[in-house]
Design a protein around this motif. Structure first.
Motif, PDB file in Angstrom:
ATOM      1  N   SER A   3       0.804  -1.224   0.000  1.00 30.89           N
ATOM      2  CA  SER A   3       0.000   0.000   0.000  1.00 30.89           C
ATOM      3  C   SER A   3       0.836   1.273   0.000  1.00 30.89           C
ATOM      4  O   SER A   3       0.295   2.366  -0.186  1.00 30.89           O
ATOM      5  CB  SER A   3      -0.928   0.018   1.229  1.00 30.89           C
ATOM      6  OG  SER A   3      -1.778  -1.104   1.247  1.00 30.89           O
ATOM      7  N   LEU A   4       2.142   1.150   0.220  1.00 31.83           N
ATOM      8  CA  LEU A   4       2.977   2.339   0.342  1.00 31.83           C
ATOM      9  C   LEU A   4       3.250   2.956  -1.026  1.00 31.83           C
ATOM     10  O   LEU A   4       3.465   2.240  -2.010  1.00 31.83           O
ATOM     11  CB  LEU A   4       4.296   1.979   1.031  1.00 31.83           C
ATOM     12  CG  LEU A   4       4.168   1.437   2.458  1.00 31.83           C
ATOM     13  CD1 LEU A   4       5.539   1.147   3.037  1.00 31.83           C
ATOM     14  CD2 LEU A   4       3.404   2.415   3.346  1.00 31.83           C
ATOM     15  N   PRO A   5       3.266   4.290  -1.104  1.00 32.45           N
ATOM     16  CA  PRO A   5       3.487   4.957  -2.393  1.00 32.45           C
ATOM     17  C   PRO A   5       4.881   4.731  -2.941  1.00 32.45           C
ATOM     18  O   PRO A   5       5.095   4.774  -4.151  1.00 32.45           O
ATOM     19  CB  PRO A   5       3.238   6.431  -2.072  1.00 32.45           C
ATOM     20  CG  PRO A   5       3.471   6.556  -0.602  1.00 32.45           C
ATOM     21  CD  PRO A   5       3.006   5.247  -0.017  1.00 32.45           C
ATOM     22  N   ARG A   6       5.842   4.506  -2.050  1.00 31.19           N
ATOM     23  CA  ARG A   6       7.215   4.236  -2.473  1.00 31.19           C
ATOM     24  C   ARG A   6       7.943   3.568  -1.306  1.00 31.19           C
ATOM     25  O   ARG A   6       7.507   3.656  -0.155  1.00 31.19           O
ATOM     26  CB  ARG A   6       7.933   5.531  -2.867  1.00 31.19           C
ATOM     27  CG  ARG A   6       7.901   6.593  -1.806  1.00 31.19           C
ATOM     28  CD  ARG A   6       8.464   7.930  -2.277  1.00 31.19           C
ATOM     29  NE  ARG A   6       8.180   8.985  -1.314  1.00 31.19           N
ATOM     30  CZ  ARG A   6       8.786   9.117  -0.138  1.00 31.19           C
ATOM     31  NH1 ARG A   6       9.714   8.246   0.208  1.00 31.19           N
ATOM     32  NH2 ARG A   6       8.465  10.097   0.685  1.00 31.19           N
ATOM     33  N   LEU A   7       9.066   2.921  -1.633  1.00 28.22           N
ATOM     34  CA  LEU A   7       9.837   2.218  -0.614  1.00 28.22           C
ATOM     35  C   LEU A   7      11.287   2.691  -0.656  1.00 28.22           C
ATOM     36  O   LEU A   7      11.848   2.882  -1.734  1.00 28.22           O
ATOM     37  CB  LEU A   7       9.793   0.705  -0.846  1.00 28.22           C
ATOM     38  CG  LEU A   7       8.417   0.038  -0.780  1.00 28.22           C
ATOM     39  CD1 LEU A   7       8.531  -1.430  -1.181  1.00 28.22           C
ATOM     40  CD2 LEU A   7       7.837   0.150   0.621  1.00 28.22           C
TER      41      LEU A   7
END
Length: 245
Positions: free
Chosen positions: A209-213
């Motif tokens: 679900s994270l927009p970026r890592l």
């Protein structure tokens, strides 16, 4: 031997799926359903997952007092489930990063008992030099420092970052909460961590679900526990079978 010990030590053929008891130390049943679904997806046909919710206690543990109550509830829930089980469990997973009651559960069972904090921290140390923990709740940093000291693993902890708000508000994985988690991960890297732990039952399964890592290894604490409980159950079964030959 007690009835409880009998319920967890009966051997079965090696090819049968493992029977895993997953205990949500919080009393939010919707969270238990999510944890069960994630475990079944993780194991596929390799395990039968029996997920249960603590019989009493806080909706989500956020303080030492609530953790103490949850420890009692977890032990009582495990004892009840083991006594009622038609077939023995091969392992038990405490699906709460604070691992309430884990020592008592290990004392009572003869099969592997895995907690999310210990599993994810040990995994992190195999992936990098310094780890950081991102979780939800203002009291958790102090609580986790105590827990890490007890494990003897504090020297490699770069940071513990607490996200604002109620942990259960993050279960919906809204864009706003995902942005907070992502920002906290970036902050942990800035504090010197080269491996990150997304910690707690409410944040289990959060990474997609994270927009970026960040460009470092990131560990979902619940998945780390699932992986370790499978490994330990496999070793335990192999050892029992070698003794029986």
């Amino acid at each position: 031997m007690s009835a409880m010990s009998d319920a967890v030590t009966v051997d079965r053929p090696a090819l049968l799926p493992y029977r895993l008891l997953v205990v949500n130390g919080n009393t939010t049943s919707e969270l238990t359903g999510s944890l069960a679904a994630q475990a079944r997806s993780f194991f596929g046909g390799a395990a039968h997952v029996h997920a249960v919710t603590a019989a009493f206690g806080p909706a989500y543990i956020a303080s030492r007092a609530e953790a103490a109550i949850a420890a009692h509830a977890v032990l009582a829930t495990v004892e009840h489930e083991v006594a009622q089980a038609a077939l023995p469990f091969d392992a038990c997973l405490l699906a709460c990063f604070g691992e309430p009651g884990i020592g008592a559960v290990r004392e009572r069972l003869t099969v592997p008992v895995v907690g999310m904090a210990e599993a994810s921290i040990l995994t992190a140390m195999q992936r990098g030099d310094r780890y950081a923990i991102v979780t939800v709740g203002q009291r958790w940093p102090g609580m986790l420092r105590e827990q890490i000291r007890q494990l003897g693993l504090e020297s490699r902890c770069a940071a513990i970052i607490s996200l604002p708000g109620n942990a259960l508000d993050y279960v919906s994985r809204s864009p706003e909460s995902a942005a907070r988690v992502s920002h906290a991960l970036d902050a942990a890297v800035e504090q010197g961590a080269d491996v990150l732990i997304v910690a707690g039952a409410a944040l289990a399964g959060y990474l997609p679900s994270l927009p970026r890592l960040p460009a470092v290894p990131i560990i979902d604490s619940y998945r780390a526990a699932l992986a370790q409980v499978q490994a330990l159950a496999t070793l335990d079964r192999a050892q029992r079978q070698s003794v029986a030959i």
